[in-house]
Design a protein around this motif. Structure first.
Motif, short mmCIF file in Angstrom:
data_model
loop_
_atom_site.label_atom_id
_atom_site.label_comp_id
_atom_site.label_asym_id
_atom_site.label_seq_id
_atom_site.Cartn_x
_atom_site.Cartn_y
_atom_site.Cartn_z
N PRO A 1 23.09 -79.06 -50.62
CA PRO A 1 24.49 -78.85 -50.26
C PRO A 1 25.43 -79.52 -51.26
CG PRO A 1 23.47 -80.46 -48.80
CD PRO A 1 22.39 -79.88 -49.65
N SER B 1 29.70 -80.00 -51.84
CA SER B 1 31.04 -79.70 -51.35
C SER B 1 32.04 -80.54 -52.11
CB SER B 1 31.12 -79.98 -49.85
OG SER B 1 30.73 -81.30 -49.59
N GLU C 1 34.62 -86.10 -50.65
CA GLU C 1 35.18 -86.52 -49.37
C GLU C 1 36.63 -86.95 -49.58
OE1 GLU C 1 31.43 -88.46 -46.94
OE2 GLU C 1 32.83 -89.77 -47.94
N ARG D 1 24.97 -83.91 -58.48
CA ARG D 1 24.82 -82.45 -58.60
C ARG D 1 25.38 -81.95 -59.93
NH1 ARG D 1 23.10 -84.14 -54.40
NH2 ARG D 1 23.41 -83.32 -52.30
N GLU E 1 26.40 -85.64 -47.49
CA GLU E 1 27.26 -85.17 -48.59
C GLU E 1 28.75 -85.30 -48.25
OE1 GLU E 1 26.62 -84.29 -51.59
OE2 GLU E 1 28.39 -83.16 -52.22
N ASN E 2 29.13 -84.81 -47.08
CA ASN E 2 30.54 -84.93 -46.68
C ASN E 2 30.61 -85.03 -45.16
OD1 ASN E 2 33.27 -84.67 -46.14
ND2 ASN E 2 33.60 -83.11 -47.70
N ARG E 3 30.59 -86.28 -44.69
CA ARG E 3 30.53 -86.48 -43.23
C ARG E 3 31.83 -86.06 -42.56
NH1 ARG E 3 31.35 -91.10 -45.98
NH2 ARG E 3 32.62 -92.79 -45.15
N TYR E 4 32.92 -86.09 -43.30
CA TYR E 4 34.20 -85.70 -42.72
C TYR E 4 34.19 -84.21 -42.36
CZ TYR E 4 35.71 -90.19 -44.50
OH TYR E 4 35.82 -91.53 -44.74
#
Lengths: 320, 703
Positions: free
Chosen positions: A31, A33, A36, A281, B541-544
């Motif tokens: 994954p 993204s 954050e 990544r 990776e992106n807990r939000y």
């Protein structure tokens, strides 16, 4: 022999292709993204960049473009995270020198010391020298290198101040091949050497002990050779048959680097680069690292196999 | 035979002795500088790789950018005792609001007017004239003029480059008029963007929405200037993207700041030296010195005394060793180390604006799905009583004791935020009546005649957020409600996985989660609930994003914002057009409505509209400070009342400074920190510092 080498090379290329394909698919399956805490505008911009860079195309299409760029332009892609906009190949090459140097120095120190201690232990088998060396070998083989790293850093830098705790930067040392740089690499070299010395010593002792008790040694002595002559001319020569390939593979292995040692001694090498590329990544950097490591490993295997034939003419490669 | 073994042994011994000796002989260590030189030696776990002002991403990038650039405007100390700041005009000689005189620009650049206002009503807050400093130059001596700024902005907004920092200028508070259309390719005419040249040393900046003069000055602290030749030379096409390698190496960097990048070795070290072309330096006895052109505590003081800055890449342990041997100017102790140095006068401690909190996905269907996978009975989170009980059962003082670098928090915005700092440096949001009232209401603390606390301030300062008896009662109530609705069967255990951290879980994380479980166990006793267990999960990776996406029922993380502009800070909880809302699994801020009191009038809007009303062209964006404060406080209180998010603590930054130098002040201020590298003062130059370390036996004590 040539037929054998060609066969191995073709097999190597096939293995390399399989590994590259798997790595390419797997890293992209992880994954990924936007960072954050990005605002929608920033996230949107990152997604647009991915789109523009072709990361949203089908995986097979992406893989095809990747291979095409390698074969037509020798372009292994670009780093977008670790060293923004730098070609991945340039980045990897830049990180190779420190890794190779530290590992090479460690090996150059380990080989003579390890073999010498192994010979001594074999000759003095079951005497106090052998017991002492064997005990130390057990200790050094068992303890991982980062423990030595902390120990040498604590004693030789923090307590005694003899060496710097991390290697110098290029601007501090004046280049990779200067005395200052060599000096600053003392601690990582020592940390890496202990294990290697122990490994070589144990292996040498085992091989030489076996050789010393062989029939041909009895024959050599019976022919009137002194024990010293028989040992150096016959036993050592035979014992070296398995040891030399091990050393050759170690030489190829110096390209590999060690993440932990590189982190502790702040060595900007390939070990760190590999882990960072997975964590961040940085696809193209990861792929190039994977290709590099796989190729190194496969080549090492071939070179070691071939070296047996050269070292010991009795071994014929590729023959039944 | 004996002869051979003696030879081998001797050879080995010789090698063992010779190798290190040779290494020692070839060495000539010593990185130290000399007399009159002041080196600030710092470290980082990773070095910046991209300090292009248009694309920088992380703090390590920003650290490098900060040294090699000068913003139009900066902030520094006016009075360190009272914490009063001053604007410092750097690359700009002045910034003036010229909206009244240039009303034509408002129409020309199609600015957005505040709700209910006409063009004729506008007299300020849109057009700003920036007079550039005439003596400003690049490190190669070339002068900097208006064309450089226009070129830089054009590149920053270049739609083919998709620069990471472009959003600052097309969507944030000081967005340029027309920038959004240009960036998204709706027009390719940069003339439609509200930045234009008046003369060689004057530019005008037209904002898309109204902005207060001080907030505009604040936006001028972000540099966007690039050197055209290097920027263009580094351009290339990758995929469908135009990229440049500007600001990725010493060769591709052109400084206009007080320091220049003299060398950088990726992943290893960056070295900065004084930039002789920086306008602020003058030569004094062959050295570059600079004095402030503003008064600090009543006098002009020396600035940028540091002659050289070195950033090394070091791990935590190496940094500690180096600091204790005097090789580093600063060191950040880990949470475990803090207790050793907590009383050191070399420790500079300040809070951060981020509040760590637990946030939830309360959607029943999502929770049921999660319960069918890895959770057990996480459905209990759909009960507000349960979430409130969870909040009240946490002894935040004890919770923060699990680590050394946190302080308890009871609200979304902590004590660092100021609602009107430009006009009143003491205008602490948290200490305002409006904000204190809301938090007292939230935790049920009463004040006045007949109450334990006579005043609001007393009541507020008594808040601990910990109310075990209420928590137990609420737990029981929650269990009864959930059992009655058939969502939960009494006595069953509850297991909820918490999206805890981006990285691997640390010892501190484990201590914190085990404390939470302890608090929950105490509160749930006799409530009817079985054993409640929270299980922290790391490496997310992106807990939000994972919580609203339904991958976790609870997340743990922090949000914060500009401490001197809190009105935008609530958008992360309420404006789905600006941020991915963490609580999106709980409510829809676009449709859910809320009624607030605005100057005695009850006004109803959606949550999103309320958060937008305070910023940009929102209805109350140009209202007086008290009105905006009141709305902000009510909005914060109302959101906390939903218990979609439970604030726990905020982190602090603790940095040890070596005896070689001192920060200008020990009193932290959110506007200027401790004075920064600008006002850093030295007790020893490099030569004296080396002698000092030697006299101390090469090991310094800071305990």
């Amino acid at each position: 022999m040539i037929k054998y080498i060609l066969k191995r090379l073709i097999l190597m290329l096939f293995t390399l292709f399989v590994v590259i394909t798997l790595c390419f698919m797997l890293i992209r399956a992880l994954p990924s993204s936007p960072p954050e805490g990005s605002s929608l505008a920033q996230s949107q911009m990152i997604l647009e960049r991915w789109e523009a860079l072709g990361y949203n195309k089908p995986l097979l299409v992406q893989f095809g473009i990747y291979l095409k760029n390698i074969f037509t332009r020798f372009d292994f892609g670009t780093s977008w995270k670790i060293s923004k906009t730098q070609p991945a190949l340039e980045l990897l090459v830049g990180r190779l020198t420190p890794t190779v140097l530290v590992n090479l120095y460690a090996l150059l120190l380990s080989i003579p010391v390890g073999i010498a201690l192994g010979i001594l232990a074999a000759i003095k088998k079951n005497k106090w020298q052998d017991h002492l060396i064997s005990t130390l070998v057990m200790f050094f083989v068992s303890v991982p290198s980062y423990i030595y790293a902390f120990l040498v850093q604590y004693f030789l830098f923090f307590k005694l101040g003899w060496f710097p705790q991390t290697i110098y930067s290029l601007s501090d040392a004046g280049g990779w091949f200067t005395g200052k740089m060599l000096y600053s690499m003392a601690l990582p070299v020592l940390a890496l050497s202990f294990g290697q010395i122990a490994g070589l010593c144990r292996f040498t002792r085992a091989e030489l002990t076996e050789a010393l008790t062989s029939d041909y040694m009895l024959l050599a002595r019976a022919k009137g050779l002194t024990r010293a002559h028989a040992t150096t001319r016959h036993a050592l020569k035979n014992a070296m048959v398995p040891i030399l390939p091990m050393i050759i593979s170690s030489f190829i292995g110096i390209l590999g680097g060690s993440l932990v040692i590189e982190s502790i001694f702040s060595i900007p090498g390939v070990g760190q680069l590999y882990v960072q590329s997975v964590q961040q990544r940085d696809y193209d950097v990861f792929m190039l690292n994977s290709i590099f490591y796989t190729l190194t490993g496969l080549l090492a295997g071939i070179v070691v196999d071939i070296s047996y034939g050269f070292i010991d003419p009795r071994i014929k490669m590729g023959e039944r | 035979m004996k002869k051979i073994s003696v030879r081998i042994f001797s050879l080995t011994l010789l090698l063992c002795i010779l190798c290190p000796t040779c290494l020692c002989l070839t060495s000539c260590s010593g990185r130290g500088g000399g007399e009159g030189e002041y080196t600030y030696h710092t470290y980082s776990s990773a070095l910046g790789t991209n300090w292009n002002p248009h694309t920088w991403e992380v703090n390590a990038d920003s650290a490098i950018l900060g040294y090699v650039s000068s913003p139009l405007v900066d902030v520094s100390i006016k009075n360190s005792t009272d914490g009063v700041y001053t604007w410092v005009f750097e690359m700009a000689e002045s910034v003036t609001d010229v909206t009244e005189q240039n009303k034509g620009d408002l129409e020309k650049y199609k600015v957005t007017l505040p709700e209910g206002k006409a063009l004729s009503d506008i007299t300020e807050g849109y057009v700003f004239e920036i007079k550039l400093r005439r003596s400003a130059a690049w490190e190669n001596g070339e002068e900097i003029n208006a064309d450089d700024y226009i070129y830089s902005m054009k590149q920053l907004l270049n739609p083919k480059m998709k620069n990471y920092r472009a959003n600052l200028f097309y969507s944030e508070e000081s967005a340029l008029a027309g920038a959004s259309d240009y960036y998204f390719g709706k027009t390719d005419d940069f003339g439609a963007v509200g930045l234009y040249k008046v003369d060689d040393y004057t530019i005008r900046y037209v904002t898309q929405s109204y902005i207060d003069y001080n907030y505009f000055l604040n936006s001028c602290t972000s540099p966007w200037l690039v050197y055209e030749d290097l920027y263009e030379a580094g351009k290339r096409e990758v995929g469908g993207l135009t990229v440049t390698n500007y600001g990725t190496s010493a060769e591709t960097t052109m400084s206009c700041g007080p320091y220049r990048l003299s060398s950088i070795q990726p992943a290893k070290q960056a070295v900065f030296e004084q930039n002789p072309e920086w306008y602020g330096y003058e030569e004094e006895d062959g050295r570059l010195v600079s004095y402030t052109d503003f008064e600090v505590d009543g006098e002009r003081v020396r600035q940028y005394q540091t002659t050289k800055i070195i950033i090394d890449v070091l791990d935590e342990q190496s940094a500690k060793n180096a600091f204790l041997r005097g090789e580093l100017s600063e060191w950040t102790p880990s949470a475990d180390e803090l207790s050793t140095y907590s009383s050191s006068d070399r420790l500079y401690k300040n809070s951060e604006t981020y509040t760590m909190s637990l946030f939830f996905n309360t959607n029943v269907n999502t929770l049921k799905k999660l319960d069918a996978q890895s959770n057990k009975n996480s459905i209990v989170l759909s009960s507000k009583s349960f979430r409130k009980a969870l909040s009240l059962c946490i002894d935040r003082s004890k919770y923060v004791s699990a680590t050394g670098a946190f302080i308890p928090e009871y609200a979304l915005l902590n004590g660092l935020y100021f609602y009107d700092i430009y006009n009143d440096p003491t205008s602490s949001y948290r200490a305002s009546n409006a904000a204190m009232t809301e938090i007292c209401k939230l935790y049920g603390v009463k004040y006045g005649e007949g109450e334990t606390h006579k005043t609001l301030a007393d009541a507020y300062s008594s808040i601990t957020g910990y109310d075990p008896s209420s928590a137990r009662a609420l737990m029981k109530q929650a269990c009864d409600e959930l059992a009655a609705s058939g969502l939960y069967r009494r006595g069953e255990d509850i297991l909820i996985r918490v999206g805890w951290a981006k990285g691997a879980l640390s010892a501190d994380d484990n201590r914190q989660i085990s404390l939470l479980n302890e608090f929950l166990a105490a509160a749930a006793q006799g409530s009817g609930f079985g054993q409640i267990t929270l299980e922290a999960v790391g490496n997310i990776e992106n807990r939000y994003a994972a919580v609203p996406a339904g991958e976790y029922a609870i997340g743990y993380g922090a949000w914060g914002g500009a401490a001197f502009y809190p009105f935008r800070s609530l958008q992360v909880y309420m404006d789905p057009d600006q941020y991915s809302i963490n609580e999106a699994g709980c409510y829809d801020p676009k449709t859910d409505k809320l009624t607030l009191d605005v100057n005695g009038e009850r006004v109803t809007k959606t949550w999103q509209e309320w958060s937008g009303s305070l910023t940009g062209s929102g209805m109350y964006s140009s209202a007086d400070a008290d009105t905006r404060l009141s709305i902000l406080a009510q909005l914060e209180g109302a959101f906390l009342e939903t218990y979609y998010r439970i604030p726990l603590c905020s982190s602090t930054t603790c940095v040890m400074l070596s005896y070689q130098c001192d920060n200008y002040t020990e009193k932290y201020n959110v506007m200027y920190g401790f004075g920064g590298i600008r006002l850093l003062r030295y007790n020893y130059d490099d030569k004296d510092w080396a002698s000092y370390i030697k006299r101390q036996g090469n090991t310094l004590s800071y305990e």
